[in-house]
Design an enzyme around this catalytic site. Structure first.
Site, PDB file in Angstrom:
ATOM      1  N   SER A 128      -3.768   6.400  -6.444  1.00 57.57           N
ATOM      2  CA  SER A 128      -2.516   6.961  -6.956  1.00 57.57           C
ATOM      3  C   SER A 128      -2.601   7.192  -8.448  1.00 57.57           C
ATOM      4  O   SER A 128      -3.306   6.501  -9.159  1.00 57.57           O
ATOM      5  CB  SER A 128      -1.337   6.036  -6.666  1.00 57.57           C
ATOM      6  N   LYS A 182      -1.173   2.602   0.503  1.00 61.96           N
ATOM      7  CA  LYS A 182      -0.972   3.801  -0.334  1.00 61.96           C
ATOM      8  C   LYS A 182       0.156   4.651   0.249  1.00 61.96           C
ATOM      9  O   LYS A 182       0.972   5.215  -0.476  1.00 61.96           O
ATOM     10  CB  LYS A 182      -2.273   4.614  -0.433  1.00 61.96           C
ATOM     11  N   HIS A 185       3.345   2.982  -0.609  1.00 56.86           N
ATOM     12  CA  HIS A 185       3.540   3.259  -2.043  1.00 56.86           C
ATOM     13  C   HIS A 185       4.209   4.624  -2.215  1.00 56.86           C
ATOM     14  O   HIS A 185       5.185   4.772  -2.956  1.00 56.86           O
ATOM     15  CB  HIS A 185       2.191   3.217  -2.768  1.00 56.86           C
ATOM     16  N   ASN A 186       3.683   5.629  -1.527  1.00 57.38           N
ATOM     17  CA  ASN A 186       4.266   6.966  -1.652  1.00 57.38           C
ATOM     18  C   ASN A 186       5.686   7.008  -1.094  1.00 57.38           C
ATOM     19  O   ASN A 186       6.548   7.700  -1.632  1.00 57.38           O
ATOM     20  CB  ASN A 186       3.397   7.994  -0.930  1.00 57.38           C
ATOM     21  N   GLU A 189       7.836   5.699  -3.630  1.00 58.11           N
ATOM     22  CA  GLU A 189       7.946   6.751  -4.657  1.00 58.11           C
ATOM     23  C   GLU A 189       9.033   7.764  -4.270  1.00 58.11           C
ATOM     24  O   GLU A 189       9.844   8.167  -5.113  1.00 58.11           O
ATOM     25  CB  GLU A 189       6.570   7.409  -4.775  1.00 58.11           C
TER      26      GLU A 189
END
Ligand code: NBP
Length: 475
Positions: A128, A182, A185-186, A189
């Protein structure tokens, strides 16, 4: 001289990561399907370090020191499978293939198993930080067999972002775990961006602020507990003036948000795991709604009702929005960490949430002061049932709760959409409720489908004979 690492796929991300390795003194073998990108990288940045130019996969693999380490940075999906297949044919037992693209974690699980059969170590690494992070220090989430990290860890840690001397890179866990975290995480976000968007919308429609005025508020917030990369860049976007019209750029951009898919993947995976990630889901759906342009056009002018309680004290309301944002952000992260715990249990990954908070403090898009607090919370208690229950966050919400409710009430009264603020507040209220209407749901399910229910006062499963004499039987 042989290369310590090879990078194949030299579009924006791949070339920046290759340069990052070279800038840190590593010799880097370069490969791209079309040689033009390789040549462009060497002609523009060849002087930054030691690069080995290669054209064929065989040449590329031969340029690498053993165990060979190849980072794939091509388009996710079929192109990644094609490149893996080609590489695997040229590599030898013990060599390491790293997929740094945004792969779906189930693809990574499949690929890791297939490579293992061929004696290769396969590492699905979430990366990222966008282009800038790739060049100057991303947050890296490598999964895969633990032994791969011995040969790979120091190399990846050397190019990762560093916070307080700690690299934003650590071995996450087996097979698909790196890409799974990940993905979440997105998702976080998405939620973070949606919450910031709702705050901006309230300033615009409830207080009548110009984009530049909102930018000033965000800049101020970036000095406090909301300090984060996303809040910082929000102020910059809001301050940007369009050269063509002289208007604030944000007013010229079409209000239909696009998405590449990682948010949607997060929600789909959460549905399968049965984890309520309402903040992330609202964010994904809010983008979808914004993109329904024909429907929206047809609906403009629909009734908004007669309640219109504008905030009278702008300073108080600004404070209220900041607290609603903070509290909703806590909920979004709590839900994301719940999903990580559920994924870890489902796939036996033994993930450490505190490690993730640590490596997300720098390099990545959701980097924020806030993550230090999450790291502390998991250091104090690795078995936290919810991030919301950590003393720091419990207190933060207690201090925010009235503001949070005022923001949702005001938004509802004025007809300003705040799906993420409102649903996060409802999630919080549901979580802390002593009794939920789920008891009624169970009664309904038992009525129409004899699905049975549990009783508060005795063990076992029960069924009421709804179409008979309505007496209760043990199921
Ligand atoms: P792209 O996702 O646009 O991919 C372009 C690269 O893929 C080029 O090198 C291209 O080679 C290669 N490629 C394709 Br397309 N099909 C191929 C095939 N069948 N065989 C071999 N190579 C093929 O590049 P990017 O934006 O740099 O992203 C790379 C990866 O990193 C993606 O998985 C992306 O999701 C991920 N990622 C991106 C970001 C970001 O901010 N952009 C952040 C984090 C992760 P060619 O030059 O010959 O066409």
């Amino acid at each position: 001289e042989l290369a310590q690492i090879g990078v194949t796929g030299l579009a924006v991300m791949g070339s920046n990561i290759a340069r990052n390795f070279a800038n840190h003194g590593h010799t880097v073998a370069l490969h791209n399907r079309s040689v033009a990108k390789t040549d462009a990288l060497i002609s523009e940045h060849g002087s930054e370090g030691t690069f080995i130019r290669t054209e064929t996969i065989e040449e590329f693999v031969a340029a690498l020191a053993k165990p060979r380490r190849v980072l794939i940075m091509v388009k996710a999906g079929d192109p990644t499978d094609a490149v893996i297949e080609e590489l695997a044919g040229a590599m030898e037992e013990g060599d390491i293939i790293i997929d740094g693209g945004n792969a779906l974690y189930t693809d990574t699980i499949r690929r890791e198993a297939a490579m293992k059969e061929r004696g290769l170590l396969f590492v699905g690494a979430g990366i990222s930080g966008g282009e800038e992070g790739a060049l100057n220090g991303p947050s890296i989430m490598p999964g895969g067999p633990a032994e791969s990290y011995k040969a790979l860890g120091p190399l990846l840690e050397s190019i990762a972002a560093q916070v307080d001397g700690t690299p934003c890179c650590t071995h996450i866990g087996p097979d698909g775990s790196g890409h799974f975290v990940k993905m979440v995480h997105n998702g976080i976000e998405y939620a973070d961006m949606q919450l910031i968007g709702e705050a901006y919308n309230l300033f615009r429609d409830a207080l009548g602020y110009t984009p530049a005025q909102v930018a000033d508020v965000f800049t101020e917030w970036n000095d406090g507990d909301l300090e984060s990369y996303l809040v910082e860049i929000t102020a910059e976007v809001l301050r940007q003036v369009d050269a063509k019209t002289g208007q604030p750029l944000v007013d010229v951009i079409v209000d239909a948000a696009e998405q590449k898919g990682t948010g949607r993947w997060t929600v789909k995976a959460a549905l399968d795991l049965g984890v309520p990630v309402t903040g992330i889901a609202e964010a994904v759906f809010a983008r979808a709604l914004s993109g329904s342009r024909a429907q929206r056009k047809a609906a403009v002018g629909l009734a908004s009702g007669s309640l219109a309680d504008k905030p009278t004290d702008a300073e108080q309301f600004t404070h209220d929005i900041s607290r609603a944002l903070y509290a909703s952000k806590i909920v979004a992260y709590a839900q994301g960490f719940d999903q990580i715990a559920a994924g870890s249990a489902e796939y036996d990954w033994n993930l450490h949430p505190g490690d993730l908070a640590t490596i997300w403090r720098g390099g990545c898009i959701i980097r924020a002061r806030f993550l230090d607090r999450i790291k502390d919370a998991y250091e104090d208690n690795a078995e936290l049932p919810s991030l919301i229950l950590a003393p720091y966050f419990r207190d933060a919400i207690e201090n925010a709760i009235d503001s949070w409710r005022r923001v949702v009430i005001t938004a509802a009264s004025l007809g300003i959409p705040v799906p993420a603020f409102a649903s996060s507040l409802s999630y919080y209220d549901a979580l802390r409720a002593e009794r939920l209407p789920a008891a009624l749901t169970q009664g309904q399910r038992d009525f129409f489908g004899a699905h049975t229910y549990e009783r508060t006062d005795s063990e076992g499963k029960f069924h009421t004979l709804w179409s008979g004499d309505r007496s209760e039987v043990e199921a």
